[in-house]
Design a protein around this motif. Structure first.
Motif, PDB file in Angstrom:
ATOM      1  N   ILE A  80      -5.406  -1.808   8.508  1.00 25.19           N
ATOM      2  CA  ILE A  80      -4.373  -2.761   8.090  1.00 25.19           C
ATOM      3  C   ILE A  80      -3.988  -3.685   9.238  1.00 25.19           C
ATOM      4  CG2 ILE A  80      -3.481  -1.148   6.373  1.00 25.19           C
ATOM      5  CD1 ILE A  80      -1.095  -0.677   8.206  1.00 25.19           C
ATOM      6  N   PRO A  83      -5.124  -7.477   8.306  1.00 27.60           N
ATOM      7  CA  PRO A  83      -4.159  -8.227   7.498  1.00 27.60           C
ATOM      8  C   PRO A  83      -2.867  -8.520   8.264  1.00 27.60           C
ATOM      9  CG  PRO A  83      -5.098  -6.458   6.201  1.00 27.60           C
ATOM     10  CD  PRO A  83      -5.569  -6.258   7.610  1.00 27.60           C
ATOM     11  N   ALA A  84      -2.396  -7.528   9.020  1.00 27.40           N
ATOM     12  CA  ALA A  84      -1.169  -7.733   9.789  1.00 27.40           C
ATOM     13  C   ALA A  84      -1.337  -8.856  10.801  1.00 27.40           C
ATOM     14  CB  ALA A  84      -0.772  -6.434  10.501  1.00 27.40           C
ATOM     15  N   LEU A  87      -1.160 -12.238   8.968  1.00 28.92           N
ATOM     16  CA  LEU A  87       0.202 -12.522   8.502  1.00 28.92           C
ATOM     17  C   LEU A  87       1.099 -12.918   9.669  1.00 28.92           C
ATOM     18  CD1 LEU A  87       0.699  -9.681   5.865  1.00 28.92           C
ATOM     19  CD2 LEU A  87       0.193 -12.096   5.447  1.00 28.92           C
ATOM     20  N   VAL A 101      -5.221 -15.085   1.367  1.00 32.02           N
ATOM     21  CA  VAL A 101      -4.874 -14.052   2.344  1.00 32.02           C
ATOM     22  C   VAL A 101      -4.244 -12.856   1.649  1.00 32.02           C
ATOM     23  CG1 VAL A 101      -3.375 -13.486   4.295  1.00 32.02           C
ATOM     24  CG2 VAL A 101      -4.646 -15.639   4.285  1.00 32.02           C
ATOM     25  N   TRP A 102      -3.359 -13.116   0.701  1.00 32.91           N
ATOM     26  CA  TRP A 102      -2.726 -12.009  -0.018  1.00 32.91           C
ATOM     27  C   TRP A 102      -3.755 -11.201  -0.803  1.00 32.91           C
ATOM     28  CZ3 TRP A 102       1.577 -10.460   1.755  1.00 32.91           C
ATOM     29  CH2 TRP A 102       2.543 -11.354   2.228  1.00 32.91           C
ATOM     30  N   VAL A 105      -5.455  -9.041   1.727  1.00 32.04           N
ATOM     31  CA  VAL A 105      -4.557  -7.954   2.107  1.00 32.04           C
ATOM     32  C   VAL A 105      -4.563  -6.865   1.035  1.00 32.04           C
ATOM     33  CG1 VAL A 105      -2.137  -7.322   2.471  1.00 32.04           C
ATOM     34  CG2 VAL A 105      -3.061  -9.385   3.546  1.00 32.04           C
ATOM     35  N   THR A 109      -5.856  -3.015   1.592  1.00 36.27           N
ATOM     36  CA  THR A 109      -4.896  -1.940   1.369  1.00 36.27           C
ATOM     37  C   THR A 109      -5.373  -0.974   0.282  1.00 36.27           C
ATOM     38  OG1 THR A 109      -3.089  -3.445   1.986  1.00 36.27           O
ATOM     39  CG2 THR A 109      -2.492  -1.414   0.836  1.00 36.27           C
ATOM     40  N   CYS A 269     -11.934  -8.003   4.208  1.00 35.42           N
ATOM     41  CA  CYS A 269     -12.090  -8.586   5.546  1.00 35.42           C
ATOM     42  C   CYS A 269     -12.826  -9.921   5.480  1.00 35.42           C
ATOM     43  CB  CYS A 269     -12.841  -7.613   6.456  1.00 35.42           C
ATOM     44  SG  CYS A 269     -11.864  -6.195   6.971  1.00 35.42           S
ATOM     45  N   LEU A 272     -10.405 -12.493   4.163  1.00 29.01           N
ATOM     46  CA  LEU A 272      -9.446 -12.852   5.203  1.00 29.01           C
ATOM     47  C   LEU A 272     -10.100 -13.708   6.285  1.00 29.01           C
ATOM     48  CD1 LEU A 272      -7.613  -9.419   5.566  1.00 29.01           C
ATOM     49  CD2 LEU A 272      -6.678 -11.508   4.585  1.00 29.01           C
TER      50      LEU A 272
END
Length: 287
Positions: A80, A83-84, A87, A101-102, A105, A109, A269, A272
């Motif tokens: 994670i 994604p972090a 963000l 991006v969401w 994520v 997750t 990934c 993202l």
């Protein structure tokens, strides 16, 4: 679980640290690559020092997580971190977070949750038995040497990705050594910890991984580095957990949801990495 909570805190701290360190490393000339003077350049930047502060926070959280849970549970949670990172990058750059991006994520997750539920790591000892460290360290050194040699023959994002994977291996080794060192604290108290070679090897491996990461961030974009760093750390850590600590994963038909989880993480990934937010982080370098 305490280990899961502190693993999440570790991932969030490391993700923020990566953004800050990338901002600092992006302005360092290419001529400083793979030199100790690179660290000298970075130490003069407040944003890099702030990133290092968060790395220290992450190290403390990671030690707690590893002391209270199996390495095959703790380290994979770090996926994670990617994604972090994005963000946090969106917040730092004051850019909106796009739907792409969401979606990434959500995929990462969900993949993590599915993979961990299917694998259900159990068992294992808190310390490494016998001379098992000898072949493990030899194999790690050989793997790192191959990655670094390959990286030195390339440029740009390819070098960044290879050095990112090398850093991931270093961080996975650091985690395994840290877990073994923490077991000495339980067995012999502070004296047992301070006389354990694993404690000092943890410091050496951690510094080496940090050096490789700074060079990876200096060589190319965060997009090239972070997926290799995050996924590499998780997968190599699971290998250490099984090989050194005797942790067990479900097999048989459980491999299907595990592979599905890995596929979701990989797809997330990729999504993202292709997002405008990630691309925008690739700021130009001088030199």
């Amino acid at each position: 679980m305490i280990s899961v909570l502190f693993a999440v805190l570790t991932a969030l701290s490391n993700g923020t640290a990566s953004v800050l360190q990338r901002r600092a490393a992006a302005g360092v000339p290419d001529s400083e690559a793979m030199r100790l003077s690179l660290i000298g350049h970075l130490m003069r930047k407040k944003v890099w020092l702030a990133g290092i502060g968060l790395v220290i926070v992450a190290a403390v959280c990671q030690a707690v997580a590893l002391a209270t849970g199996p390495i095959a549970v703790v380290q994979p949670i770090f996926v994670i971190e990617l994604p972090a990172t994005l963000l946090v990058a969106g917040f730092v750059m004051r850019a909106g977070v796009p739907r792409q991006v969401w979606c990434g994520v959500a995929a990462v997750t969900l993949g993590l949750a599915l993979g961990m539920a299917a694998a259900a790591p159990v068992g294992g000892s808190d310390d490494v038995q016998g001379a098992a460290w000898v072949p493990a360290l030899a194999a790690t050194a050989a793997f790192e040497a191959v990655l670094i040699a390959a990286a030195l023959g390339t440029f740009g994002n390819t070098r960044a990705a290879l050095l990112g994977l090398a850093a991931a291996c270093g961080y996975a080794l650091t985690a395994a050594l840290m877990k073994d060192a923490m077991s000495r604290l339980d067995a012999g108290g502070a004296a047992g910890l301070l006389t354990a070679w694993q404690l000092y090897a943890t410091a050496v491996a951690g510094v080496g991984a940090l050096f490789l990461l700074q060079n990876a961030l200096q060589s190319g974009s965060l997009v090239a580095v972070q997926p290799m760093l995050t996924l590499g750390d998780a997968l190599i850590s699971i290998t250490y957990g099984v090989a050194l600590f005797g942790e067990e994963l479900r097999t048989g038909w459980w491999l299907l949801p595990q592979l599905t989880g890995v596929a979701l993480i990989a797809a997330g990934c990729v999504v993202l990495a292709r997002s405008p937010l990630a691309t925008a982080d690739a700021s130009p370098r001088t030199g």
